[in-house]
Design a protein around this motif. Structure first.
Motif, PDB file in Angstrom:
ATOM      1  N   GLU A  33       0.839  -1.210   0.000  1.00 23.73           N
ATOM      2  CA  GLU A  33       0.000   0.000   0.000  1.00 23.73           C
ATOM      3  C   GLU A  33       0.869   1.253   0.000  1.00 23.73           C
ATOM      4  O   GLU A  33       0.562   2.220  -0.703  1.00 23.73           O
ATOM      5  CB  GLU A  33      -0.943  -0.010   1.206  1.00 23.73           C
ATOM      6  N   GLN A  34       1.956   1.215   0.786  1.00 24.32           N
ATOM      7  CA  GLN A  34       2.872   2.356   0.795  1.00 24.32           C
ATOM      8  C   GLN A  34       3.500   2.545  -0.586  1.00 24.32           C
ATOM      9  O   GLN A  34       3.593   3.674  -1.080  1.00 24.32           O
ATOM     10  CB  GLN A  34       3.965   2.164   1.852  1.00 24.32           C
ATOM     11  N   HIS A  35       3.919   1.443  -1.198  1.00 22.63           N
ATOM     12  CA  HIS A  35       4.515   1.536  -2.537  1.00 22.63           C
ATOM     13  C   HIS A  35       3.477   2.020  -3.557  1.00 22.63           C
ATOM     14  O   HIS A  35       3.803   2.830  -4.433  1.00 22.63           O
ATOM     15  CB  HIS A  35       5.104   0.183  -2.966  1.00 22.63           C
ATOM     16  N   LEU A  36       2.252   1.484  -3.416  1.00 22.10           N
ATOM     17  CA  LEU A  36       1.197   1.946  -4.328  1.00 22.10           C
ATOM     18  C   LEU A  36       0.913   3.428  -4.118  1.00 22.10           C
ATOM     19  O   LEU A  36       0.691   4.170  -5.083  1.00 22.10           O
ATOM     20  CB  LEU A  36      -0.080   1.114  -4.131  1.00 22.10           C
ATOM     21  N   GLU A  37       0.920   3.850  -2.845  1.00 25.40           N
ATOM     22  CA  GLU A  37       0.706   5.277  -2.555  1.00 25.40           C
ATOM     23  C   GLU A  37       1.848   6.103  -3.127  1.00 25.40           C
ATOM     24  O   GLU A  37       1.631   7.165  -3.722  1.00 25.40           O
ATOM     25  CB  GLU A  37       0.590   5.503  -1.040  1.00 25.40           C
ATOM     26  N   ARG A  38       3.078   5.622  -2.967  1.00 27.14           N
ATOM     27  CA  ARG A  38       4.219   6.317  -3.563  1.00 27.14           C
ATOM     28  C   ARG A  38       4.104   6.362  -5.083  1.00 27.14           C
ATOM     29  O   ARG A  38       4.412   7.380  -5.709  1.00 27.14           O
ATOM     30  CB  ARG A  38       5.534   5.634  -3.169  1.00 27.14           C
ATOM     31  N   THR A  79       1.848  16.297 -12.822  1.00 30.90           N
ATOM     32  CA  THR A  79       2.002  17.711 -12.467  1.00 30.90           C
ATOM     33  C   THR A  79       3.231  18.302 -13.136  1.00 30.90           C
ATOM     34  O   THR A  79       3.172  19.408 -13.692  1.00 30.90           O
ATOM     35  CB  THR A  79       2.112  17.871 -10.933  1.00 30.90           C
ATOM     36  N   ALA A  80       4.344  17.552 -13.115  1.00 32.78           N
ATOM     37  CA  ALA A  80       5.574  18.044 -13.757  1.00 32.78           C
ATOM     38  C   ALA A  80       5.352  18.200 -15.257  1.00 32.78           C
ATOM     39  O   ALA A  80       5.795  19.190 -15.851  1.00 32.78           O
ATOM     40  CB  ALA A  80       6.729  17.085 -13.494  1.00 32.78           C
ATOM     41  N   GLN A  81       4.637  17.251 -15.855  1.00 32.81           N
ATOM     42  CA  GLN A  81       4.364  17.349 -17.289  1.00 32.81           C
ATOM     43  C   GLN A  81       3.478  18.562 -17.565  1.00 32.81           C
ATOM     44  O   GLN A  81       3.716  19.308 -18.513  1.00 32.81           O
ATOM     45  CB  GLN A  81       3.689  16.065 -17.781  1.00 32.81           C
ATOM     46  N   ARG A  82       2.474  18.754 -16.719  1.00 32.44           N
ATOM     47  CA  ARG A  82       1.582  19.907 -16.885  1.00 32.44           C
ATOM     48  C   ARG A  82       2.362  21.209 -16.714  1.00 32.44           C
ATOM     49  O   ARG A  82       2.198  22.154 -17.505  1.00 32.44           O
ATOM     50  CB  ARG A  82       0.441  19.828 -15.866  1.00 32.44           C
ATOM     51  N   ILE A  83       3.224  21.239 -15.693  1.00 32.76           N
ATOM     52  CA  ILE A  83       4.040  22.433 -15.462  1.00 32.76           C
ATOM     53  C   ILE A  83       4.969  22.661 -16.652  1.00 32.76           C
ATOM     54  O   ILE A  83       5.140  23.796 -17.107  1.00 32.76           O
ATOM     55  CB  ILE A  83       4.835  22.305 -14.141  1.00 32.76           C
ATOM     56  N   SER A  84       5.555  21.552 -17.148  1.00 37.85           N
ATOM     57  CA  SER A  84       6.438  21.661 -18.313  1.00 37.85           C
ATOM     58  C   SER A  84       5.677  22.222 -19.503  1.00 37.85           C
ATOM     59  O   SER A  84       6.175  23.112 -20.198  1.00 37.85           O
ATOM     60  CB  SER A  84       7.011  20.288 -18.648  1.00 37.85           C
ATOM     61  N   ARG A  92       1.322   6.255  -6.808  1.00 38.51           N
ATOM     62  CA  ARG A  92       0.294   7.256  -7.132  1.00 38.51           C
ATOM     63  C   ARG A  92       0.865   8.661  -6.998  1.00 38.51           C
ATOM     64  O   ARG A  92       0.634   9.520  -7.857  1.00 38.51           O
ATOM     65  CB  ARG A  92      -0.923   7.095  -6.216  1.00 38.51           C
ATOM     66  N   THR A  93       1.620   8.882  -5.920  1.00 44.23           N
ATOM     67  CA  THR A  93       2.224  10.198  -5.707  1.00 44.23           C
ATOM     68  C   THR A  93       3.203  10.522  -6.841  1.00 44.23           C
ATOM     69  O   THR A  93       3.197  11.643  -7.359  1.00 44.23           O
ATOM     70  CB  THR A  93       2.958  10.239  -4.350  1.00 44.23           C
ATOM     71  N   LEU A  94       4.024   9.528  -7.212  1.00 43.67           N
ATOM     72  CA  LEU A  94       4.966   9.740  -8.312  1.00 43.67           C
ATOM     73  C   LEU A  94       4.230  10.011  -9.623  1.00 43.67           C
ATOM     74  O   LEU A  94       4.627  10.889 -10.397  1.00 43.67           O
ATOM     75  CB  LEU A  94       5.884   8.531  -8.481  1.00 43.67           C
ATOM     76  N   GLN A  95       3.153   9.245  -9.863  1.00 40.58           N
ATOM     77  CA  GLN A  95       2.382   9.478 -11.084  1.00 40.58           C
ATOM     78  C   GLN A  95       1.770  10.881 -11.070  1.00 40.58           C
ATOM     79  O   GLN A  95       1.809  11.581 -12.084  1.00 40.58           O
ATOM     80  CB  GLN A  95       1.285   8.416 -11.239  1.00 40.58           C
TER      81      GLN A  95
END
Length: 175
Positions: free
Chosen positions: A58-63, A73-78, A65-68
């Motif tokens: 669950e922690q890895h899945l949460e990470r 967000t980084a792609q949108r900002i880019s 999700r956070t990374l995705q």
């Protein structure tokens, strides 16, 4: 119904004629209870490990999700930065084109002014040449007037004639 090792150890069978040996049954039950206890402990350990593994998952899945989300967000900002840079470049280009138009317009205005100044100087030169010709022509006429016999020259000639006549008469009378 769940069976525990304690249930196996406490199980008692009724005595029957010609039944099984009580000691063997109890020894076998004890052996089964021990084995079953080991299996239950292992099962509890595996369940706890499964819980820990599921928690880590669950922690890895949460990470993940956070990374995705971070990547999105980084792609949108880019993309936003690219759009902002493109917009800024368009603004700079439009401003440069506007400045170039102003410079060209100023140069054209200056060219028109220089041409007008040249035309004015040509007009002034023509006017000056005309005035100089008029002055030269007037002086030429004046020179021509002085070079021919003038009224004063004719009067002087008459005066000379009179002086010569009088001198001659005086000479004839006093002779």
């Amino acid at each position: 119904m769940k069976l525990t090792p304690l249930d196996i150890r406490q199980k008692r069978f009724e005595a029957a004629l010609r039944g099984f040996s009580k000691r063997e049954v109890e020894a076998f039950l004890e052996l089964i209870a021990g084995e079953f206890e080991e299996v239950v402990k292992e099962n509890i350990g595996l369940k706890e490990e499964l819980k820990r593994t599921q928690l880590r998952l669950e922690q890895h899945l949460e990470r993940e999700r956070t990374l995705q989300e971070t990547m999105v967000t980084a792609q949108r900002i880019s993309e936003d930065m690219k759009a902002a840079a493109k917009k800024e470049a368009e603004i700079i280009l439009a401003d440069a084109e506007h400045q170039a138009e102003k410079i060209v317009h100023g140069a054209h205005q200056r060219l028109v002014q220089v041409v007008e100044d040249i035309n004015e100087l040509k007009r002034q030169r023509t006017q000056f040449e005309s005035q100089v010709r008029s002055v030269v022509d007037a002086h030429q006429k004046l020179l021509e007037t002085f070079s021919g016999r003038t009224f004063a020259d004719k009067d002087y000639a008459r005066v000379e004639d009179n002086v010569a006549y009088l001198t001659q008469k005086k000479a004839q009378s006093g002779e």
